[in-house]
Scaffold this active site. Structure first.
Site, PDB file in Angstrom:
ATOM      1  N   ASN A  15      -5.159  -1.952  -1.769  1.00 42.10           N
ATOM      2  CA  ASN A  15      -4.149  -2.856  -2.314  1.00 42.10           C
ATOM      3  C   ASN A  15      -4.415  -3.171  -3.776  1.00 42.10           C
ATOM      4  OD1 ASN A  15      -3.162  -2.814   0.226  1.00 42.10           O
ATOM      5  ND2 ASN A  15      -3.893  -4.843   0.814  1.00 42.10           N
ATOM      6  N   ASP A  40      -3.133  -5.965  -5.041  1.00 46.50           N
ATOM      7  CA  ASP A  40      -3.062  -7.425  -5.192  1.00 46.50           C
ATOM      8  C   ASP A  40      -4.485  -7.999  -5.240  1.00 46.50           C
ATOM      9  OD1 ASP A  40      -4.049  -8.065  -2.522  1.00 46.50           O
ATOM     10  OD2 ASP A  40      -2.073  -7.565  -1.725  1.00 46.50           O
ATOM     11  N   HIS A  61      -7.159   1.801  -5.545  1.00 45.69           N
ATOM     12  CA  HIS A  61      -5.917   2.131  -6.250  1.00 45.69           C
ATOM     13  C   HIS A  61      -5.637   1.189  -7.421  1.00 45.69           C
ATOM     14  CE1 HIS A  61      -4.391   4.412  -2.428  1.00 45.69           C
ATOM     15  NE2 HIS A  61      -5.226   5.137  -3.160  1.00 45.69           N
ATOM     16  N   CYS A  83       0.309  -1.592 -27.279  1.00 46.47           N
ATOM     17  CA  CYS A  83      -1.135  -1.760 -27.445  1.00 46.47           C
ATOM     18  C   CYS A  83      -1.445  -2.283 -28.853  1.00 46.47           C
ATOM     19  CB  CYS A  83      -1.802  -0.398 -27.221  1.00 46.47           C
ATOM     20  SG  CYS A  83      -3.522  -0.312 -27.704  1.00 46.47           S
ATOM     21  N   GLY A 128      -3.992  -2.414   8.646  1.00 49.88           N
ATOM     22  CA  GLY A 128      -2.709  -2.425   7.926  1.00 49.88           C
ATOM     23  C   GLY A 128      -2.505  -1.292   6.950  1.00 49.88           C
ATOM     24  N   THR A 129      -2.952  -0.102   7.346  1.00 51.51           N
ATOM     25  CA  THR A 129      -2.659   1.056   6.496  1.00 51.51           C
ATOM     26  C   THR A 129      -2.022   2.156   7.321  1.00 51.51           C
ATOM     27  OG1 THR A 129      -3.552   2.736   4.982  1.00 51.51           O
ATOM     28  CG2 THR A 129      -5.050   1.941   6.702  1.00 51.51           C
ATOM     29  N   SER A 130      -1.087   2.873   6.680  1.00 50.77           N
ATOM     30  CA  SER A 130      -0.410   3.982   7.376  1.00 50.77           C
ATOM     31  C   SER A 130      -1.322   5.206   7.451  1.00 50.77           C
ATOM     32  CB  SER A 130       0.893   4.333   6.656  1.00 50.77           C
ATOM     33  OG  SER A 130       0.611   4.662   5.306  1.00 50.77           O
ATOM     34  N   GLU A 151       1.795  -0.853  14.553  1.00 50.45           N
ATOM     35  CA  GLU A 151       2.439   0.444  14.835  1.00 50.45           C
ATOM     36  C   GLU A 151       1.385   1.530  14.986  1.00 50.45           C
ATOM     37  OE1 GLU A 151       5.665   0.651  15.137  1.00 50.45           O
ATOM     38  OE2 GLU A 151       6.115  -1.382  14.415  1.00 50.45           O
TER      39      GLU A 151
HETATM   40  C1  BJW Z   1       0.779  -4.219   9.332  1.00 50.59           C
HETATM   41  C2  BJW Z   1       1.483  -5.399   9.290  1.00 50.59           C
HETATM   42  C3  BJW Z   1       0.771  -6.540   9.660  1.00 50.59           C
HETATM   43  C4  BJW Z   1       2.833  -3.899   8.665  1.00 50.59           C
HETATM   44  N1  BJW Z   1      -0.512  -6.440  10.013  1.00 50.59           N
HETATM   45  N2  BJW Z   1      -0.498  -4.143   9.702  1.00 50.59           N
HETATM   46  C5  BJW Z   1      -4.196  15.728   0.839  1.00 50.59           C
HETATM   47  C6  BJW Z   1      -3.113  16.042   1.651  1.00 50.59           C
HETATM   48  C7  BJW Z   1      -1.805  15.769   1.219  1.00 50.59           C
HETATM   49  C8  BJW Z   1      -1.556  15.186  -0.025  1.00 50.59           C
HETATM   50  C9  BJW Z   1      -2.631  14.890  -0.816  1.00 50.59           C
HETATM   51  C10 BJW Z   1      -3.920  15.159  -0.390  1.00 50.59           C
HETATM   52  N3  BJW Z   1      -4.769  14.742  -1.366  1.00 50.59           N
HETATM   53  C11 BJW Z   1      -4.049  14.210  -2.381  1.00 50.59           C
HETATM   54  C12 BJW Z   1      -2.738  14.295  -2.069  1.00 50.59           C
HETATM   55  C13 BJW Z   1      -1.612  13.830  -2.931  1.00 50.59           C
HETATM   56  C14 BJW Z   1      -1.362  12.353  -2.878  1.00 50.59           C
HETATM   57  C15 BJW Z   1      -1.061  11.964  -1.441  1.00 50.59           C
HETATM   58  O1  BJW Z   1      -1.877  11.440  -0.712  1.00 50.59           O
HETATM   59  N4  BJW Z   1       0.177  12.167  -1.026  1.00 50.59           N
HETATM   60  C16 BJW Z   1       0.605  11.832   0.351  1.00 50.59           C
HETATM   61  C17 BJW Z   1       1.701  10.765   0.301  1.00 50.59           C
HETATM   62  C18 BJW Z   1       1.073  13.073   1.047  1.00 50.59           C
HETATM   63  N5  BJW Z   1      -2.515  11.614  -3.398  1.00 50.59           N
HETATM   64  C19 BJW Z   1      -2.669  11.368  -4.687  1.00 50.59           C
HETATM   65  O2  BJW Z   1      -1.871  11.805  -5.521  1.00 50.59           O
HETATM   66  C20 BJW Z   1      -3.903  10.584  -5.117  1.00 50.59           C
HETATM   67  N6  BJW Z   1      -4.564  11.256  -6.179  1.00 50.59           N
HETATM   68  C21 BJW Z   1      -5.194  12.397  -5.991  1.00 50.59           C
HETATM   69  O3  BJW Z   1      -5.304  12.894  -4.912  1.00 50.59           O
HETATM   70  O4  BJW Z   1      -5.699  12.898  -7.124  1.00 50.59           O
HETATM   71  C22 BJW Z   1      -6.323  14.187  -6.991  1.00 50.59           C
HETATM   72  C23 BJW Z   1      -6.148  14.932  -8.238  1.00 50.59           C
HETATM   73  C24 BJW Z   1      -6.849  16.083  -8.361  1.00 50.59           C
HETATM   74  C25 BJW Z   1      -6.733  16.795  -9.510  1.00 50.59           C
HETATM   75  C26 BJW Z   1      -5.919  16.316 -10.530  1.00 50.59           C
HETATM   76  C27 BJW Z   1      -5.231  15.151 -10.394  1.00 50.59           C
HETATM   77  C28 BJW Z   1      -5.348  14.444  -9.235  1.00 50.59           C
HETATM   78  C29 BJW Z   1      -3.515   9.237  -5.686  1.00 50.59           C
HETATM   79  C30 BJW Z   1      -2.904   8.346  -4.672  1.00 50.59           C
HETATM   80  C31 BJW Z   1      -2.492   7.031  -5.332  1.00 50.59           C
HETATM   81  C32 BJW Z   1      -1.694   6.154  -4.397  1.00 50.59           C
HETATM   82  N7  BJW Z   1      -1.126   5.073  -5.113  1.00 50.59           N
HETATM   83  C33 BJW Z   1      -0.298   4.100  -4.413  1.00 50.59           C
HETATM   84  C34 BJW Z   1       0.410   3.239  -5.471  1.00 50.59           C
HETATM   85  C35 BJW Z   1      -0.523   2.244  -6.099  1.00 50.59           C
HETATM   86  C36 BJW Z   1       0.162   1.354  -7.052  1.00 50.59           C
HETATM   87  C37 BJW Z   1       1.240   0.533  -6.396  1.00 50.59           C
HETATM   88  O5  BJW Z   1       0.967  -0.252  -5.470  1.00 50.59           O
HETATM   89  O6  BJW Z   1       2.374   0.648  -6.848  1.00 50.59           O
HETATM   90  O7  BJW Z   1      -1.110   3.271  -3.566  1.00 50.59           O
HETATM   91  S1  BJW Z   1       0.850   4.831  -3.284  1.00 50.59           S
HETATM   92  C38 BJW Z   1       0.758   3.563  -2.083  1.00 50.59           C
HETATM   93  O8  BJW Z   1       0.237   4.065  -0.844  1.00 50.59           O
HETATM   94  C39 BJW Z   1      -0.276   2.556  -2.610  1.00 50.59           C
HETATM   95  C40 BJW Z   1      -1.034   2.223  -1.361  1.00 50.59           C
HETATM   96  O9  BJW Z   1      -2.312   1.722  -1.696  1.00 50.59           O
HETATM   97  C41 BJW Z   1      -1.074   3.527  -0.634  1.00 50.59           C
HETATM   98  C42 BJW Z   1      -1.338   3.416   0.837  1.00 50.59           C
HETATM   99  O10 BJW Z   1      -0.324   2.711   1.477  1.00 50.59           O
HETATM  100  P1  BJW Z   1      -0.687   1.696   2.665  1.00 50.59           P
HETATM  101  O11 BJW Z   1      -1.515   0.599   2.137  1.00 50.59           O
HETATM  102  O12 BJW Z   1      -1.190   2.454   3.822  1.00 50.59           O
HETATM  103  O13 BJW Z   1       0.750   1.045   2.960  1.00 50.59           O
HETATM  104  P2  BJW Z   1       1.946   1.605   3.840  1.00 50.59           P
HETATM  105  O14 BJW Z   1       3.164   0.865   3.404  1.00 50.59           O
HETATM  106  O15 BJW Z   1       1.989   3.080   3.839  1.00 50.59           O
HETATM  107  O16 BJW Z   1       1.561   1.183   5.329  1.00 50.59           O
HETATM  108  C43 BJW Z   1       1.528  -0.169   5.722  1.00 50.59           C
HETATM  109  C44 BJW Z   1       0.975  -0.240   7.135  1.00 50.59           C
HETATM  110  O17 BJW Z   1       0.835  -1.608   7.486  1.00 50.59           O
HETATM  111  C45 BJW Z   1       1.893   0.389   8.204  1.00 50.59           C
HETATM  112  O18 BJW Z   1       1.103   1.231   9.045  1.00 50.59           O
HETATM  113  C46 BJW Z   1       2.425  -0.804   8.981  1.00 50.59           C
HETATM  114  O19 BJW Z   1       2.642  -0.525  10.370  1.00 50.59           O
HETATM  115  C47 BJW Z   1       1.295  -1.783   8.814  1.00 50.59           C
HETATM  116  N8  BJW Z   1       1.691  -3.185   8.922  1.00 50.59           N
HETATM  117  N9  BJW Z   1       2.786  -5.100   8.884  1.00 50.59           N
HETATM  118  C48 BJW Z   1      -1.096  -5.186  10.038  1.00 50.59           C
HETATM  119  N10 BJW Z   1       1.386  -7.732   9.668  1.00 50.59           N
HETATM  120 ZN    ZN Z   2      -3.769   2.066 -27.298  1.00 50.27          ZN
END
Ligand code: BJW
Ligand code: ZN
Length: 250
Positions: free
Chosen positions: A101, A103, A118, A153, A193-195, A221
């Site tokens: 997160n 936040d 992140h 900047c 709470g992560t997908s 879920e």
């Molecule tokens: C509850 C609830 C309640 C609801 N109680 N639970 C391998 C395979 C495939 C793809 C890739 C791979 N390796 C890398 C990739 C590419 C990509 C990736 O993963 N893509 C996939 C989507 C397919 N990864 C990247 O690009 C990463 N970088 C990288 O790999 O660099 C390598 C590289 C190499 C060489 C050159 C350059 C690079 C970077 C990933 C960055 C992710 N950033 C984000 C945005 C951050 C800023 C922002 O917030 O705006 O991070 S994306 C977004 O997803 C955010 C989150 O941290 C992250 C994870 O999401 P999270 O937290 O799981 O949330 P949700 O919404 O998905 O799920 C919520 C869950 O809560 C659900 O399950 C609900 O059921 C549950 N829930 N209420 C408990 N009350």
């Molecule tokens: Zn600068």
């Protein structure tokens, strides 16, 4: 496995890793990443805004989105899930908190030294020279969907960008190393709470399972992490986490 059995594992653990995602902040009023966003932002796919390309093409749209989210987070409070994680640290010999997160609700709940994989909404930097810049004063919640020009900047005049990790960008090396090391050494990993869809972060619970740790999952879920979890505790984090901690140390 039932909550009481999961609590027993937790109560016996020497090193616990807590790995959190957007779901832990949901009950504070912060939308999760993959929930359909309501209101004006529902016209935009969150995944398409969280890229360097989106910032390059429309910096005002992306900066406006992050300012809206930063303000939203400032206006909400940690919930019982964040508080239970902070309390857990007082019970176990070693606890490593790893969050995806951006936040600051873990810190505001009293958790120390969270590993932020992140980045943060509160650490903007220059997109050109990478120097950290102060967060601009935001006197009020910007209107949803409002475009805001990013500040410039003070050193090089480049546009300021949010200090978060976008798709295609490397995770902070130190944070990823610390997370991988803790996951490979812990005896219980509690994933909350992560997908489990975004890599390399989603590798952390898998690494713990491969290294022999029990993986306890809290999520209302099913997720792709279900098969590796020793216990799937279905429900909201703000209910399950306090119940789990109470059951382990009652
Ligand atoms: C509850 C609830 C309640 C609801 N109680 N639970 C391998 C395979 C495939 C793809 C890739 C791979 N390796 C890398 C990739 C590419 C990509 C990736 O993963 N893509 C996939 C989507 C397919 N990864 C990247 O690009 C990463 N970088 C990288 O790999 O660099 C390598 C590289 C190499 C060489 C050159 C350059 C690079 C970077 C990933 C960055 C992710 N950033 C984000 C945005 C951050 C800023 C922002 O917030 O705006 O991070 S994306 C977004 O997803 C955010 C989150 O941290 C992250 C994870 O999401 P999270 O937290 O799981 O949330 P949700 O919404 O998905 O799920 C919520 C869950 O809560 C659900 O399950 C609900 O059921 C549950 N829930 N209420 C408990 N009350
Ligand atoms: Zn600068």
């Amino acid at each position: 496995m039932a909550l009481n059995d999961a609590a027993k594992l937790l109560g016996q653990a020497r090193h616990v890793v807590v790995f959190t995602g957007a779901g832990i902040s949901a009950e504070s009023g912060v939308p999760t990443f993959r929930d359909a966003l309501t209101g004006l932002w529902s016209r935009f796919d969150a995944q398409s805004l969280a890229t360097p390309q989106a910032f390059q093409e429309d910096p005002e749209l992306v900066w406006g989105w992050y300012e809206w989210r930063r303000r939203l987070v400032q206006q909400v409070r940690p919930n019982h899930g964040h508080l239970a994680v902070a309390r857990l640290a007082a019970h176990v010999p070693q606890l490593t908190l790893i969050t995806q997160n951006v936040d600051d609700l873990h810190e505001r709940a009293g958790s120390e030294a969270a590993v932020h994989l992140h980045g943060s909404l509160f650490a903007p930097r220059c997109a050109t020279c990478s120097r950290p810049t102060p967060s601009p004063a935001t006197p009020e919640q910007p209107a949803e969907g409002r475009r805001i020009p990013p500040p410039r900047c003070a050193h090089c005049g480049g546009p300021v960008r949010p200090g978060v990790v976008w798709f295609g960008e490397q995770l902070p090396e130190e944070a990823l190393f610390a997370a991988a090391q803790a996951a490979s050494q812990c005896d219980v990993l509690l994933t909350v709470g992560t997908s489990g869809l975004v890599y390399p972060a989603a590798e952390i619970p898998r690494l713990a399972a491969r290294s022999g740790a029990a993986v306890l999952q809290v999520n209302p879920e099913p997720t792709p992490l279900d098969p590796i979890a020793t216990a799937n505790l279905r429900g909201p984090a703000a209910e399950i986490l306090p119940a789990l901690v109470s059951a382990a140390w009652s």
